[in-house]
Design a protein around this motif. Sequence first.
Motif, PDB file in Angstrom:
ATOM      1  N   PHE A  84      57.119  42.478  46.676  1.00  0.00           N
ATOM      2  CA  PHE A  84      56.039  41.720  47.312  1.00  0.00           C
ATOM      3  C   PHE A  84      55.540  42.434  48.562  1.00  0.00           C
ATOM      4  O   PHE A  84      54.330  42.483  48.819  1.00  0.00           O
ATOM      5  CB  PHE A  84      56.519  40.314  47.675  1.00  0.00           C
ATOM      6  CG  PHE A  84      55.452  39.476  48.320  1.00  0.00           C
ATOM      7  CD1 PHE A  84      54.415  38.940  47.578  1.00  0.00           C
ATOM      8  CD2 PHE A  84      55.481  39.224  49.697  1.00  0.00           C
ATOM      9  CE1 PHE A  84      53.420  38.176  48.173  1.00  0.00           C
ATOM     10  CE2 PHE A  84      54.497  38.463  50.300  1.00  0.00           C
ATOM     11  CZ  PHE A  84      53.459  37.929  49.532  1.00  0.00           C
ATOM     12  N   ALA A  85      56.451  42.987  49.350  1.00  0.00           N
ATOM     13  CA  ALA A  85      56.050  43.695  50.565  1.00  0.00           C
ATOM     14  C   ALA A  85      55.247  44.952  50.230  1.00  0.00           C
ATOM     15  O   ALA A  85      54.297  45.293  50.941  1.00  0.00           O
ATOM     16  CB  ALA A  85      57.273  44.055  51.400  1.00  0.00           C
ATOM     17  N   ILE A  86      55.612  45.639  49.166  1.00  0.00           N
ATOM     18  CA  ILE A  86      54.829  46.807  48.743  1.00  0.00           C
ATOM     19  C   ILE A  86      53.420  46.371  48.358  1.00  0.00           C
ATOM     20  O   ILE A  86      52.429  47.047  48.678  1.00  0.00           O
ATOM     21  CB  ILE A  86      55.520  47.532  47.579  1.00  0.00           C
ATOM     22  CG1 ILE A  86      56.831  48.178  48.058  1.00  0.00           C
ATOM     23  CG2 ILE A  86      54.608  48.589  46.966  1.00  0.00           C
ATOM     24  CD1 ILE A  86      57.660  48.793  46.956  1.00  0.00           C
ATOM     25  N   LEU A  87      53.317  45.225  47.687  1.00  0.00           N
ATOM     26  CA  LEU A  87      52.002  44.698  47.318  1.00  0.00           C
ATOM     27  C   LEU A  87      51.158  44.418  48.558  1.00  0.00           C
ATOM     28  O   LEU A  87      49.991  44.830  48.630  1.00  0.00           O
ATOM     29  CB  LEU A  87      52.158  43.428  46.485  1.00  0.00           C
ATOM     30  CG  LEU A  87      50.859  42.693  46.135  1.00  0.00           C
ATOM     31  CD1 LEU A  87      49.963  43.570  45.272  1.00  0.00           C
ATOM     32  CD2 LEU A  87      51.163  41.376  45.435  1.00  0.00           C
ATOM     33  N   THR A  88      51.729  43.719  49.543  1.00  0.00           N
ATOM     34  CA  THR A  88      50.966  43.433  50.756  1.00  0.00           C
ATOM     35  C   THR A  88      50.669  44.714  51.529  1.00  0.00           C
ATOM     36  O   THR A  88      49.637  44.813  52.200  1.00  0.00           O
ATOM     37  CB  THR A  88      51.726  42.442  51.658  1.00  0.00           C
ATOM     38  OG1 THR A  88      53.037  42.957  51.951  1.00  0.00           O
ATOM     39  CG2 THR A  88      51.868  41.082  50.979  1.00  0.00           C
ATOM     40  N   GLY A  89      51.559  45.701  51.424  1.00  0.00           N
ATOM     41  CA  GLY A  89      51.284  46.994  52.038  1.00  0.00           C
ATOM     42  C   GLY A  89      50.079  47.656  51.401  1.00  0.00           C
ATOM     43  O   GLY A  89      49.242  48.252  52.091  1.00  0.00           O
ATOM     44  N   LEU A  90      49.954  47.535  50.075  1.00  0.00           N
ATOM     45  CA  LEU A  90      48.799  48.103  49.385  1.00  0.00           C
ATOM     46  C   LEU A  90      47.520  47.364  49.754  1.00  0.00           C
ATOM     47  O   LEU A  90      46.446  47.977  49.826  1.00  0.00           O
ATOM     48  CB  LEU A  90      49.025  48.061  47.873  1.00  0.00           C
ATOM     49  CG  LEU A  90      50.081  49.023  47.325  1.00  0.00           C
ATOM     50  CD1 LEU A  90      50.288  48.814  45.825  1.00  0.00           C
ATOM     51  CD2 LEU A  90      49.686  50.477  47.602  1.00  0.00           C
ATOM     52  N   VAL A 127      34.956  52.182  47.526  1.00  0.00           N
ATOM     53  CA  VAL A 127      34.859  51.170  46.474  1.00  0.00           C
ATOM     54  C   VAL A 127      36.211  50.971  45.791  1.00  0.00           C
ATOM     55  O   VAL A 127      36.667  49.835  45.585  1.00  0.00           O
ATOM     56  CB  VAL A 127      33.785  51.576  45.437  1.00  0.00           C
ATOM     57  CG1 VAL A 127      33.881  50.689  44.197  1.00  0.00           C
ATOM     58  CG2 VAL A 127      32.398  51.476  46.049  1.00  0.00           C
ATOM     59  N   TRP A 128      36.882  52.071  45.452  1.00  0.00           N
ATOM     60  CA  TRP A 128      38.185  51.974  44.796  1.00  0.00           C
ATOM     61  C   TRP A 128      39.237  51.349  45.715  1.00  0.00           C
ATOM     62  O   TRP A 128      40.043  50.516  45.277  1.00  0.00           O
ATOM     63  CB  TRP A 128      38.644  53.351  44.307  1.00  0.00           C
ATOM     64  CG  TRP A 128      37.923  53.807  43.086  1.00  0.00           C
ATOM     65  CD1 TRP A 128      36.965  54.772  42.994  1.00  0.00           C
ATOM     66  CD2 TRP A 128      38.080  53.288  41.759  1.00  0.00           C
ATOM     67  NE1 TRP A 128      36.512  54.899  41.713  1.00  0.00           N
ATOM     68  CE2 TRP A 128      37.174  54.003  40.921  1.00  0.00           C
ATOM     69  CE3 TRP A 128      38.884  52.306  41.202  1.00  0.00           C
ATOM     70  CZ2 TRP A 128      37.074  53.750  39.562  1.00  0.00           C
ATOM     71  CZ3 TRP A 128      38.781  52.053  39.837  1.00  0.00           C
ATOM     72  CH2 TRP A 128      37.889  52.768  39.034  1.00  0.00           C
ATOM     73  N   MET A 129      39.213  51.729  46.979  1.00  0.00           N
ATOM     74  CA  MET A 129      40.168  51.137  47.914  1.00  0.00           C
ATOM     75  C   MET A 129      39.893  49.643  48.117  1.00  0.00           C
ATOM     76  O   MET A 129      40.811  48.837  48.255  1.00  0.00           O
ATOM     77  CB  MET A 129      40.112  51.874  49.255  1.00  0.00           C
ATOM     78  CG  MET A 129      40.671  53.287  49.234  1.00  0.00           C
ATOM     79  SD  MET A 129      42.462  53.334  48.853  1.00  0.00           S
ATOM     80  CE  MET A 129      42.418  53.736  47.100  1.00  0.00           C
ATOM     81  N   GLY A 130      38.613  49.280  48.134  1.00  0.00           N
ATOM     82  CA  GLY A 130      38.273  47.870  48.240  1.00  0.00           C
ATOM     83  C   GLY A 130      38.758  47.078  47.039  1.00  0.00           C
ATOM     84  O   GLY A 130      39.248  45.941  47.184  1.00  0.00           O
ATOM     85  N   LEU A 131      38.646  47.663  45.846  1.00  0.00           N
ATOM     86  CA  LEU A 131      39.137  46.985  44.645  1.00  0.00           C
ATOM     87  C   LEU A 131      40.657  46.826  44.684  1.00  0.00           C
ATOM     88  O   LEU A 131      41.199  45.800  44.255  1.00  0.00           O
ATOM     89  CB  LEU A 131      38.725  47.781  43.403  1.00  0.00           C
ATOM     90  CG  LEU A 131      37.223  47.765  43.081  1.00  0.00           C
ATOM     91  CD1 LEU A 131      36.918  48.738  41.939  1.00  0.00           C
ATOM     92  CD2 LEU A 131      36.757  46.359  42.717  1.00  0.00           C
ATOM     93  N   VAL A 132      41.354  47.833  45.213  1.00  0.00           N
ATOM     94  CA  VAL A 132      42.810  47.726  45.376  1.00  0.00           C
ATOM     95  C   VAL A 132      43.146  46.567  46.308  1.00  0.00           C
ATOM     96  O   VAL A 132      44.030  45.740  46.017  1.00  0.00           O
ATOM     97  CB  VAL A 132      43.392  49.049  45.930  1.00  0.00           C
ATOM     98  CG1 VAL A 132      44.840  48.852  46.393  1.00  0.00           C
ATOM     99  CG2 VAL A 132      43.313  50.142  44.874  1.00  0.00           C
ATOM    100  N   ALA A 133      42.444  46.492  47.449  1.00  0.00           N
ATOM    101  CA  ALA A 133      42.696  45.412  48.405  1.00  0.00           C
ATOM    102  C   ALA A 133      42.365  44.058  47.796  1.00  0.00           C
ATOM    103  O   ALA A 133      43.126  43.087  47.962  1.00  0.00           O
ATOM    104  CB  ALA A 133      41.875  45.645  49.672  1.00  0.00           C
ATOM    105  N   LEU A 134      41.242  43.958  47.103  1.00  0.00           N
ATOM    106  CA  LEU A 134      40.813  42.688  46.518  1.00  0.00           C
ATOM    107  C   LEU A 134      41.794  42.196  45.462  1.00  0.00           C
ATOM    108  O   LEU A 134      42.223  41.032  45.477  1.00  0.00           O
ATOM    109  CB  LEU A 134      39.413  42.857  45.910  1.00  0.00           C
ATOM    110  CG  LEU A 134      38.779  41.618  45.279  1.00  0.00           C
ATOM    111  CD1 LEU A 134      38.555  40.540  46.319  1.00  0.00           C
ATOM    112  CD2 LEU A 134      37.464  41.996  44.602  1.00  0.00           C
ATOM    113  N   ALA A 135      42.168  43.077  44.540  1.00  0.00           N
ATOM    114  CA  ALA A 135      43.109  42.692  43.488  1.00  0.00           C
ATOM    115  C   ALA A 135      44.474  42.357  44.071  1.00  0.00           C
ATOM    116  O   ALA A 135      45.109  41.360  43.684  1.00  0.00           O
ATOM    117  CB  ALA A 135      43.237  43.825  42.465  1.00  0.00           C
ATOM    118  N   GLY A 136      44.926  43.170  45.027  1.00  0.00           N
ATOM    119  CA  GLY A 136      46.220  42.917  45.651  1.00  0.00           C
ATOM    120  C   GLY A 136      46.251  41.601  46.406  1.00  0.00           C
ATOM    121  O   GLY A 136      47.249  40.859  46.369  1.00  0.00           O
TER     122      GLY A 136
END
Length: 387
Positions: free
Chosen positions: A177-183, A214-223
């Motif tokens: 979970f922490a890795i997810l929030t880190g992403l 755009v790709w980093m935003g999608l990572v943040a949004l999905a995460g």
Amino acid sequence: MILHELISIELLRVIWWLLLGILLIGFAMTDGFDMGVGALLPFVAKSDVERRIAINTVGPVWEGNQVWFILGGGAIFAAWPPLYAVSFSGFYLAMFAVLAALILRPVAFKYRSKHESPRWRSNWDWALFVGGAVPALIFGVAVGNVLQGVPFRFTEDLHAIYEGTFYGKFLGLLNPFAILTGLVSFGMLLMHGAAWLVVKTDGVVAERARRIGVWMGLVALAGYAIAGLWLAFGIDGYAMVGQVVVDGPSNPLHSDVVREGSWLAVYGERPWIAIAPVLGFLGLIMAIRGLRSGGEISPLLWSKLGILGVISSVGLTMFPFILPSSIHPTSSLTVWDASSSQLTLFVMLVSTIIFLPIILAYTAWVYRVLWGKVTADDVTSNSESVY
């Protein structure tokens, strides 16, 4: 009545909880794009001139932006001493990694252009990458661990004991979970850095920043969406039971805390706080849309809104908890039992009322003076360009 007693301890605690949040959000909005640019540097800029362009977009402002980090640390130290003691002790190795990266960054800024060797400059460029990427990731990892609870407890004389070993103090923080929030944090701040580069540069640097942003935003949004579902169904929340004393002494052991249910249960009790995740999703989605559609100023503004919403959603969801204990819930630190004295909080508030507007006015003036795009001509023909 003594002057500092004009404001109740309960109100002062809430004010300083809000101010701490404001300082952390201010740090993410300003120094966040500095870190994002650093982490993006090897990928958005290929030639030496392009990298100098990217570096000069943040070179004149990064030191001022870092003031928010210092203010945030100072606020924790002075307003929430138990929080400072437990978090800096328990997260010592992670904090050391962050500080090492933040120390590496100014060294890289100052030394990169002191030598014309391509290898020399490439090494310092990667140092800037580390100085941006490591804090962006670890700050998010820390938030994930706080939401799950930290393994500490207080003895009867309020001596804080952190139960973690070396593994627990660093490698143990890297749970799923922490890795997810880190992403989420990593993607959000890199998107923010990309939005800043779009505003401050043009040509191939800006175009590469758009694509990666755009790709980093999608990572943040999905995460962010997955983390919300995980909080709802996979992580127990905390709750104060019995009579809650909001104006009592700062002693966590006086509160009765249990770990049960979901963190998101508070949205049923305080539905108005749903505005925070709504702003988080809206800001991230619109920033991605702005980057894809060719916007300049709008992606940066939407990115700031996303940061506001994401960070606010964590604080509002956890309130009144600021650092829960996973092994001894009663030791959990809350807004009501982990603050400094009423006099200390009042004196700090007066100082903040005086100096924070000065900092804001100076920051606004600096950005106004330095507004405009950084071009190849600026970094090659301007003798005052030191980066």
